[in-house]
Design a protein around this motif. Structure first.
Motif, PDB file in Angstrom:
ATOM      1  N   SER A  42      -2.691  -4.034 -31.883  1.00 32.02           N
ATOM      2  CA  SER A  42      -1.817  -3.216 -31.040  1.00 32.02           C
ATOM      3  C   SER A  42      -1.469  -1.915 -31.750  1.00 32.02           C
ATOM      4  O   SER A  42      -1.018  -1.933 -32.904  1.00 32.02           O
ATOM      5  CB  SER A  42      -0.523  -3.963 -30.702  1.00 32.02           C
ATOM      6  N   ARG A  43      -1.672  -0.805 -31.063  1.00 35.58           N
ATOM      7  CA  ARG A  43      -1.387   0.502 -31.662  1.00 35.58           C
ATOM      8  C   ARG A  43       0.084   0.619 -32.047  1.00 35.58           C
ATOM      9  O   ARG A  43       0.423   1.222 -33.067  1.00 35.58           O
ATOM     10  CB  ARG A  43      -1.756   1.609 -30.675  1.00 35.58           C
ATOM     11  N   PHE A  44       0.968   0.025 -31.235  1.00 42.16           N
ATOM     12  CA  PHE A  44       2.394   0.070 -31.530  1.00 42.16           C
ATOM     13  C   PHE A  44       2.680  -0.596 -32.876  1.00 42.16           C
ATOM     14  O   PHE A  44       3.453  -0.076 -33.690  1.00 42.16           O
ATOM     15  CB  PHE A  44       3.175  -0.620 -30.415  1.00 42.16           C
ATOM     16  N   TRP A  45       2.059  -1.761 -33.130  1.00 42.84           N
ATOM     17  CA  TRP A  45       2.279  -2.452 -34.404  1.00 42.84           C
ATOM     18  C   TRP A  45       1.706  -1.637 -35.565  1.00 42.84           C
ATOM     19  O   TRP A  45       2.296  -1.607 -36.646  1.00 42.84           O
ATOM     20  CB  TRP A  45       1.641  -3.834 -34.366  1.00 42.84           C
ATOM     21  N   GLN A  46       0.605  -0.961 -35.348  1.00 42.12           N
ATOM     22  CA  GLN A  46       0.003  -0.142 -36.402  1.00 42.12           C
ATOM     23  C   GLN A  46       0.913   1.007 -36.818  1.00 42.12           C
ATOM     24  O   GLN A  46       0.831   1.481 -37.961  1.00 42.12           O
ATOM     25  CB  GLN A  46      -1.342   0.405 -35.921  1.00 42.12           C
ATOM     26  N   LEU A  47       1.794   1.438 -35.920  1.00 45.98           N
ATOM     27  CA  LEU A  47       2.772   2.473 -36.267  1.00 45.98           C
ATOM     28  C   LEU A  47       3.897   1.928 -37.135  1.00 45.98           C
ATOM     29  O   LEU A  47       4.589   2.692 -37.821  1.00 45.98           O
ATOM     30  CB  LEU A  47       3.375   3.085 -34.991  1.00 45.98           C
ATOM     31  N   ILE A  48       4.069   0.617 -37.103  1.00 43.26           N
ATOM     32  CA  ILE A  48       5.184  -0.024 -37.803  1.00 43.26           C
ATOM     33  C   ILE A  48       4.773  -0.563 -39.166  1.00 43.26           C
ATOM     34  O   ILE A  48       5.496  -0.436 -40.151  1.00 43.26           O
ATOM     35  CB  ILE A  48       5.741  -1.182 -36.947  1.00 43.26           C
ATOM     36  N   GLU A  49       3.604  -1.154 -39.238  1.00 37.97           N
ATOM     37  CA  GLU A  49       3.191  -1.900 -40.421  1.00 37.97           C
ATOM     38  C   GLU A  49       1.812  -1.460 -40.862  1.00 37.97           C
ATOM     39  O   GLU A  49       0.938  -1.178 -40.045  1.00 37.97           O
ATOM     40  CB  GLU A  49       3.187  -3.404 -40.119  1.00 37.97           C
ATOM     41  N   GLU A  62      13.447  -7.569 -38.190  1.00 37.30           N
ATOM     42  CA  GLU A  62      13.089  -6.863 -36.963  1.00 37.30           C
ATOM     43  C   GLU A  62      11.582  -6.820 -36.767  1.00 37.30           C
ATOM     44  O   GLU A  62      11.083  -6.985 -35.646  1.00 37.30           O
ATOM     45  CB  GLU A  62      13.681  -5.456 -36.995  1.00 37.30           C
ATOM     46  N   LYS A  63      10.846  -6.628 -37.841  1.00 37.72           N
ATOM     47  CA  LYS A  63       9.381  -6.644 -37.740  1.00 37.72           C
ATOM     48  C   LYS A  63       8.874  -8.034 -37.360  1.00 37.72           C
ATOM     49  O   LYS A  63       7.918  -8.168 -36.596  1.00 37.72           O
ATOM     50  CB  LYS A  63       8.755  -6.182 -39.063  1.00 37.72           C
ATOM     51  N   GLN A  64       9.532  -9.060 -37.885  1.00 36.86           N
ATOM     52  CA  GLN A  64       9.114 -10.419 -37.539  1.00 36.86           C
ATOM     53  C   GLN A  64       9.328 -10.695 -36.054  1.00 36.86           C
ATOM     54  O   GLN A  64       8.487 -11.327 -35.393  1.00 36.86           O
ATOM     55  CB  GLN A  64       9.893 -11.441 -38.372  1.00 36.86           C
ATOM     56  N   VAL A  65      10.435 -10.201 -35.514  1.00 38.56           N
ATOM     57  CA  VAL A  65      10.714 -10.364 -34.086  1.00 38.56           C
ATOM     58  C   VAL A  65       9.638  -9.680 -33.256  1.00 38.56           C
ATOM     59  O   VAL A  65       9.087 -10.261 -32.307  1.00 38.56           O
ATOM     60  CB  VAL A  65      12.112  -9.803 -33.745  1.00 38.56           C
ATOM     61  N   LEU A  66       9.313  -8.446 -33.609  1.00 41.76           N
ATOM     62  CA  LEU A  66       8.275  -7.711 -32.877  1.00 41.76           C
ATOM     63  C   LEU A  66       6.913  -8.376 -33.028  1.00 41.76           C
ATOM     64  O   LEU A  66       6.155  -8.508 -32.065  1.00 41.76           O
ATOM     65  CB  LEU A  66       8.216  -6.269 -33.375  1.00 41.76           C
ATOM     66  N   HIS A  67       6.593  -8.801 -34.239  1.00 43.80           N
ATOM     67  CA  HIS A  67       5.313  -9.447 -34.512  1.00 43.80           C
ATOM     68  C   HIS A  67       5.135 -10.705 -33.664  1.00 43.80           C
ATOM     69  O   HIS A  67       4.105 -10.904 -33.003  1.00 43.80           O
ATOM     70  CB  HIS A  67       5.213  -9.799 -35.995  1.00 43.80           C
ATOM     71  N   ASP A  68       6.162 -11.564 -33.664  1.00 41.96           N
ATOM     72  CA  ASP A  68       6.040 -12.824 -32.946  1.00 41.96           C
ATOM     73  C   ASP A  68       6.037 -12.614 -31.437  1.00 41.96           C
ATOM     74  O   ASP A  68       5.396 -13.366 -30.690  1.00 41.96           O
ATOM     75  CB  ASP A  68       7.172 -13.766 -33.352  1.00 41.96           C
ATOM     76  N   TRP A  69       6.729 -11.576 -30.967  1.00 45.87           N
ATOM     77  CA  TRP A  69       6.734 -11.283 -29.532  1.00 45.87           C
ATOM     78  C   TRP A  69       5.363 -10.780 -29.080  1.00 45.87           C
ATOM     79  O   TRP A  69       4.844 -11.204 -28.053  1.00 45.87           O
ATOM     80  CB  TRP A  69       7.803 -10.239 -29.225  1.00 45.87           C
ATOM     81  N   ILE A  70       4.768  -9.895 -29.855  1.00 45.02           N
ATOM     82  CA  ILE A  70       3.435  -9.401 -29.512  1.00 45.02           C
ATOM     83  C   ILE A  70       2.416 -10.533 -29.600  1.00 45.02           C
ATOM     84  O   ILE A  70       1.596 -10.735 -28.703  1.00 45.02           O
ATOM     85  CB  ILE A  70       3.012  -8.242 -30.440  1.00 45.02           C
ATOM     86  N   ALA A  71       2.487 -11.307 -30.672  1.00 51.41           N
ATOM     87  CA  ALA A  71       1.502 -12.376 -30.895  1.00 51.41           C
ATOM     88  C   ALA A  71       1.580 -13.450 -29.822  1.00 51.41           C
ATOM     89  O   ALA A  71       0.551 -13.951 -29.360  1.00 51.41           O
ATOM     90  CB  ALA A  71       1.717 -12.987 -32.274  1.00 51.41           C
ATOM     91  N   GLY A  72       2.813 -13.819 -29.425  1.00 56.48           N
ATOM     92  CA  GLY A  72       2.966 -14.804 -28.354  1.00 56.48           C
ATOM     93  C   GLY A  72       2.149 -16.060 -28.581  1.00 56.48           C
ATOM     94  O   GLY A  72       2.230 -16.706 -29.623  1.00 56.48           O
ATOM     95  N   ASP A  73       1.303 -16.393 -27.619  1.00 57.88           N
ATOM     96  CA  ASP A  73       0.498 -17.611 -27.684  1.00 57.88           C
ATOM     97  C   ASP A  73      -0.562 -17.577 -28.779  1.00 57.88           C
ATOM     98  O   ASP A  73      -1.116 -18.618 -29.147  1.00 57.88           O
ATOM     99  CB  ASP A  73      -0.198 -17.854 -26.337  1.00 57.88           C
ATOM    100  N   TRP A  74      -0.844 -16.398 -29.280  1.00 60.65           N
ATOM    101  CA  TRP A  74      -1.882 -16.268 -30.309  1.00 60.65           C
ATOM    102  C   TRP A  74      -1.568 -17.102 -31.553  1.00 60.65           C
ATOM    103  O   TRP A  74      -2.473 -17.559 -32.230  1.00 60.65           O
ATOM    104  CB  TRP A  74      -2.052 -14.795 -30.693  1.00 60.65           C
ATOM    105  N   ILE A  75      -0.293 -17.312 -31.840  1.00 61.42           N
ATOM    106  CA  ILE A  75       0.081 -18.083 -33.032  1.00 61.42           C
ATOM    107  C   ILE A  75       0.775 -19.382 -32.669  1.00 61.42           C
ATOM    108  O   ILE A  75       1.309 -20.049 -33.536  1.00 61.42           O
ATOM    109  CB  ILE A  75       0.999 -17.271 -33.971  1.00 61.42           C
ATOM    110  N   SER A  76       0.766 -19.749 -31.392  1.00 59.79           N
ATOM    111  CA  SER A  76       1.553 -20.906 -30.979  1.00 59.79           C
ATOM    112  C   SER A  76       1.129 -22.196 -31.669  1.00 59.79           C
ATOM    113  O   SER A  76       1.947 -23.068 -31.917  1.00 59.79           O
ATOM    114  CB  SER A  76       1.463 -21.088 -29.461  1.00 59.79           C
ATOM    115  N   ALA A  77      -0.151 -22.313 -31.992  1.00 56.49           N
ATOM    116  CA  ALA A  77      -0.634 -23.545 -32.626  1.00 56.49           C
ATOM    117  C   ALA A  77      -0.943 -23.349 -34.103  1.00 56.49           C
ATOM    118  O   ALA A  77      -1.442 -24.253 -34.756  1.00 56.49           O
ATOM    119  CB  ALA A  77      -1.899 -24.032 -31.901  1.00 56.49           C
ATOM    120  N   GLU A  78      -0.651 -22.176 -34.626  1.00 58.12           N
ATOM    121  CA  GLU A  78      -0.994 -21.895 -36.024  1.00 58.12           C
ATOM    122  C   GLU A  78       0.092 -22.430 -36.951  1.00 58.12           C
ATOM    123  O   GLU A  78       1.269 -22.192 -36.740  1.00 58.12           O
ATOM    124  CB  GLU A  78      -1.155 -20.384 -36.233  1.00 58.12           C
ATOM    125  N   ARG A  79      -0.286 -23.123 -37.968  1.00 55.94           N
ATOM    126  CA  ARG A  79       0.678 -23.661 -38.932  1.00 55.94           C
ATOM    127  C   ARG A  79       0.741 -22.742 -40.137  1.00 55.94           C
ATOM    128  O   ARG A  79      -0.276 -22.469 -40.778  1.00 55.94           O
ATOM    129  CB  ARG A  79       0.254 -25.061 -39.372  1.00 55.94           C
TER     130      ARG A  79
END
Length: 459
Positions: free
Chosen positions: A349-356, A370-387
């Motif tokens: 995501s271009r928005f995330w690239q501006l942040i990190e 705050e970055k963790q909140v944004l990261h997890d919101w963007i990632a959504g289901d992408w990390i739902s099963a990741e340990r």
């Protein structure tokens, strides 16, 4: 006169315009302002009035407390075993959806955790009375016996700092209630002894949420040591839970005041149920709402800081940030234009690239939380099963003993002030340094170690 008016000298309505009542009281008690004891007394009385309306589950007679503690512990152990079995069968985490959720909860219980044990502070004056040994041992262990690596407040602050999550932004006023109550009880040890004993009895029981929190924090890569430490010291066999029950028995009057004393113990016990509990804090989290709320809090700082180069739905970034209530629509506009790609790796995501990342245009604008909140919101289901790989609890290095003259100015001054005092006078002089505000400082840690040493010598 209300406790708010007494504290501030101003009407409550004026006080609430700057801070909520509990937050303001919390700050005043923590700062040890003049007149805090009177305000604390009024506050405790008001909270007891509320607590009397709540149901309680203590046994009818104090002699049954030990069995009651053991039974509660057995029930928690059984419930935790069932939880572990469910997890082994593939069930998802019960508490935390993602790392942002866990950090959200750690922030909101921080006002309470950062005054851990404060309700027992006022009992230090009873150092010579063996009936108070269990309570004082509990308090001194909350203070890590003067060792920074074991001091509960030091450990919790490090936990928040490690994840850049120490900000109080976004906390509700109710999140300060229990911490304010604990400090208020600690300032009124002589007036509310039965209630303090009862509050301690409730707080030191091992709850199921502590075990589950420890397990799930580790899964998310967050050091659970603060919580695993409490699992061990709050045990019903020899730990704080056992000592709490025994302290009720030890301090019960032998005469006719016995029934009234135990009634007040039960009222103090119910004080634990005031304000939002851990489960309520966990349930209050909504990731999308937290993203919007977090960006809304930062909106006023960024509304004039962006160029007019980029437009989304005809508005510049500054225009999107100019008025409250537009953040949700702004995020949707970023999605529509492809700057945010939900349910994918955030690095795409271009928005995330501006942040990190290297050369990020908004590097340093957002905290770690705050970055963790944004990261997890963007990632959504992408990390739902990741340990997330588990972390090993970090216990730090033991604090060095005082083998030479301390370099901290407060500690130097304290050592000098004690030099011409008798052992008993030193104990009295040390007690203020074991308060909620001071015990986690270098001078407070020294004072705790010295207090333990002198108490042992004089017993």
């Amino acid at each position: 006169m209300t406790f708010l008016t007494a504290l501030s000298g101003q009407p409550a309505s004026m006080l609430l315009s700057a801070h909520g009542r509990y937050q303001h009281l919390y700050q005043q008690l923590y700062s040890e302002v003049e007149g805090a004891e009177e305000v604390a007394r009024d506050f405790v009385q008001a909270q007891l009035t509320l607590a009397r309306e709540l149901p309680g589950d203590l046994p009818e007679v104090p002699e049954h407390l030990t069995a009651w503690v053991e039974q509660r512990c057995a029930e928690v152990a059984q419930a935790y075993a069932e939880y572990l079995e469910q997890r082994q069968q593939g069930r998802p985490r019960r508490f935390f959806q993602n790392k942002a959720h866990a950090l959200y909860c750690l922030q909101r219980v921080a006002p309470t955790k950062q005054v851990d044990g404060a309700w027992l502070y006022g009992l230090l004056a009873h150092w010579h009375d063996p009936r108070f040994d269990g309570l004082l041992t509990t308090y001194l262990e909350e203070l890590g016996d003067g060792q920074a690596a074991q001091n509960h407040v030091v450990i919790y602050r490090k936990l928040l700092s490690d994840h850049d999550a120490a900000s109080e932004a976004g906390l509700d006023d109710d999140h300060y209630l229990q911490g304010a109550l604990q400090m208020a009880l600690g300032l009124c040890g002589e007036d509310f002894l039965p209630e303090i004993i009862g509050y301690n009895l409730g707080y030191e029981q091992l709850p199921l949420h502590l075990l589950i929190t420890s397990y799930e924090l580790s899964e998310l890569g967050i050091d659970p040591y603060y919580f695993t430490l409490h699992v061990t010291i709050d045990n019903a066999s020899t730990g704080h839970a056992c000592k709490a029950a025994q302290s009720v028995i030890d301090l019960l009057p032998l005469g006719e005041g016995r029934a009234d004393f135990y009634r007040r113990v039960a009222e103090g016990y119910r004080l634990n149920d005031l304000g939002p509990g851990t489960n309520a804090v966990i349930d209050s989290f909504n990731l999308h709402d937290e993203v919007v709320a977090m960006l809304e809090r930062k909106r006023t700082f960024g509304q004039h800081m962006h160029s007019d180069y980029c437009r989304f739905e005809g508005k510049t970034v500054n225009q999107w940030l100019a008025k409250p209530g537009q953040i949700g629509a702004f995020l949707q506009a970023l999605e529509d234009k492809g700057w945010i790609k939900r349910n994918q790796d955030p690095t795409e995501s271009r928005f995330w690239q501006l942040i990190e990342g290297a050369g990020a245009a908004m590097f340093g604008v957002f905290s770690g939380y705050e970055k963790q909140v944004l990261h997890d919101w963007i990632a959504g289901d992408w990390i739902s099963a990741e340990r997330v790989p588990a972390v090993r609890p970090g216990r730090g290095r033991p604090l060095a003993r005082d083998s030479h003259r301390p370099t901290d100015p407060d500690t130097q001054s304290l050592v000098e002030s004690l030099s011409n005092l008798t052992d008993e006078q030193q104990l009295t002089a040390l007690i203020p340094w074991l308060s909620a505000r001071r015990h986690c400082t270098p001078a407070g840690l020294y004072a705790t170690r010295r207090f333990i040493q002198l108490r042992a010598r004089l017993r």
